[in-house]
Design a protein around this motif. Structure first.
Motif, PDB file in Angstrom:
ATOM      1  N   CYS A  42       0.856  -1.182   0.000  1.00 27.10           N
ATOM      2  CA  CYS A  42       0.000   0.000   0.000  1.00 27.10           C
ATOM      3  C   CYS A  42       0.903   1.246   0.000  1.00 27.10           C
ATOM      4  CB  CYS A  42      -0.838  -0.039   1.270  1.00 27.10           C
ATOM      5  SG  CYS A  42      -1.877   1.393   1.555  1.00 27.10           S
ATOM      6  N   SER A  44       0.767   3.583   1.967  1.00 29.64           N
ATOM      7  CA  SER A  44       1.156   3.877   3.355  1.00 29.64           C
ATOM      8  C   SER A  44       2.353   3.025   3.788  1.00 29.64           C
ATOM      9  CB  SER A  44      -0.034   3.664   4.292  1.00 29.64           C
ATOM     10  OG  SER A  44      -0.442   2.315   4.277  1.00 29.64           O
ATOM     11  N   HIS A  62      -0.516  -4.639   5.555  1.00 34.73           N
ATOM     12  CA  HIS A  62      -1.831  -4.767   6.202  1.00 34.73           C
ATOM     13  C   HIS A  62      -2.898  -5.267   5.221  1.00 34.73           C
ATOM     14  CE1 HIS A  62      -1.516  -0.671   4.560  1.00 34.73           C
ATOM     15  NE2 HIS A  62      -2.762  -0.855   4.210  1.00 34.73           N
ATOM     16  N   GLU A  63      -2.475  -5.601   3.994  1.00 35.56           N
ATOM     17  CA  GLU A  63      -3.437  -6.096   2.992  1.00 35.56           C
ATOM     18  C   GLU A  63      -3.086  -7.541   2.696  1.00 35.56           C
ATOM     19  OE1 GLU A  63      -3.170  -3.526  -0.426  1.00 35.56           O
ATOM     20  OE2 GLU A  63      -3.550  -1.725   0.749  1.00 35.56           O
ATOM     21  N   GLU A 144      -8.873  -5.335   1.454  1.00 35.67           N
ATOM     22  CA  GLU A 144      -8.779  -4.084   2.225  1.00 35.67           C
ATOM     23  C   GLU A 144      -9.027  -2.871   1.336  1.00 35.67           C
ATOM     24  OE1 GLU A 144      -6.845  -0.820   4.651  1.00 35.67           O
ATOM     25  OE2 GLU A 144      -6.249  -1.531   2.702  1.00 35.67           O
TER      26      GLU A 144
HETATM   27 ZN   LIG Z   1      -3.670   0.115   2.556  1.00 35.10          ZN
END
Ligand SMILES: [Zn+2]
Ligand SMILES: [Zn+2]
Length: 339
Positions: A42, A44, A62-63, A144
């Motif tokens: 991502c 981020s 986080h994905e 996500e």
């Molecule tokens: Zn993300």
């Protein structure tokens, strides 16, 4: 059980990926062990790689989606799962209403605690969602951003037979194009300064935004501070504007443009993350759409790398000459962690 994790480590003022062989702690009573099969990168994550993480060392990502290889309670064993990355406190007023994205004291896989750039991760049972048959781990790892896009789209009352404008043709902008068309939008226009991204968006059924277009629903998925003024200029009376992009600086609003909000009785709504509640679950909805074949996000995955190539993956994303949309780390099934 030993496993590989690609940890971001700070050495002096440099932050580097380090391949670590770790020993997995047994999962807590409220956890299961997930063998990560795919983890998307991502924007981020790029920021965390560049020094904007809460702490180092940190395993980002986080994905992700994977297979449960250990569940002390047996309930999830061998199930294929996607993982909601927010760990809510379950105590604050928002958590009481299952509005976990607005939790006041949350934890987060891949940001505040270790995430999916690893072969194995212990994950809270409450954060799991089962992947339907026929949906790949890679597609499920896109849950996500898809859920974030769906949550934004649903801030508008309806897009059916409406003219929709999306600002930004990054991953979430492109997913928004798809979701708006699935939900029956009459036309979807995209504002995107990058010619290659714009052309890509057109292959998804979007048209280029031109000055004469006025829309019923306008969504910001780019975070350009000047986007809001432009969005207001493209708004029909009674239009709904959904604000999602994180502006890179202050947002200025000339009075004459502000008046458009009043005279047009416009609705401006913010959106944040996605819903993972019993009464509203964007993840469930996204997985259903994927499972029935309505939402195919596979064209968005432009690059795949092995876990140990994490640094190359992030460099590809930041390389202006290399066109990328979703870059994904993929752990092969035969990876040693399932033995
Ligand atoms: Zn993300
Ligand atoms: Zn909370």
């Amino acid at each position: 059980m030993n496993y590989t994790a690609m940890s971001l480590v700070k050495r002096g003022d440099k932050i580097e990926f380090t391949k670590e062989i770790r020993t997995l702690a047994p999962p807590d009573d409220d956890e299961v062990t997930v063998a990560v099969r795919a983890c998307g990168v991502c924007g981020s994550d790029i920021a965390r790689w560049r020094g904007e993480a809460y702490h180092y060392p940190l395993v980002i990502g986080h994905e992700f989606a994977g297979e449960v290889i250990d569940d002390p309670a047996g309930e999830w064993t061998r199930k294929r799962v996607a993982v909601f990355p927010i760990i809510p406190c379950q105590k604050c007023p928002q958590c009481q209403r299952e509005m976990y994205a607005m939790c006041e004291h949350y934890d987060y896989y891949g940001s505040r605690r270790d995430g999916g750039f690893a072969e194995l991760l212990n994950v809270k049972r409450a954060n799991l969602i089962e992947i339907p048959v026929g949906v790949s781990f890679e597609a499920a790892a896109m849950c996500e951003p898809c859920a974030v896009a769906l949550c934004a789209l649903e801030k508008a009352q309806t897009v059916e037979n409406k003219t929709v404008v999306i600002y930004g043709a990054g991953t979430i902008g492109l997913i928004l194009v798809k979701l708006a068309l699935i939900r029956g939008a009459a036309a979807v226009y995209v504002f995107e300064p990058d010619a290659r991204k714009l052309e890509f968006a057109k292959t998804f059924g979007a048209a280029q935004l031109t000055a004469d277009v006025h829309a019923d629903v306008i969504i910001d998925a780019c975070g350009r501070p000047e986007a809001l003024v432009d969005m207001l200029l493209h708004a029909k009376p009674s239009a709904e504007l959904v604000l999602m992009g994180n502006p890179a600086s202050d947002v200025q609003l000339p009075r004459a443009v502000y008046w458009k909000i009043l005279r047009g009785e416009l609705t401006l709504r913010g959106t944040w993350n996605s819903r993972f509640a019993a009464h509203a679950n964007d993840w469930q909805e996204v997985l259903s759409l994927m499972g029935e074949g309505t939402l195919d996000i596979s064209p968005l995955i432009t690059h795949r790398f092995a876990l140990t190539e994490a640094e190359t993956a992030l460099r590809t994303m930041t390389d202006r000459d290399a066109f990328s949309v979703k870059v994904m780390l993929v752990n092969r099934e035969e990876s040693k962690c399932i033995l």
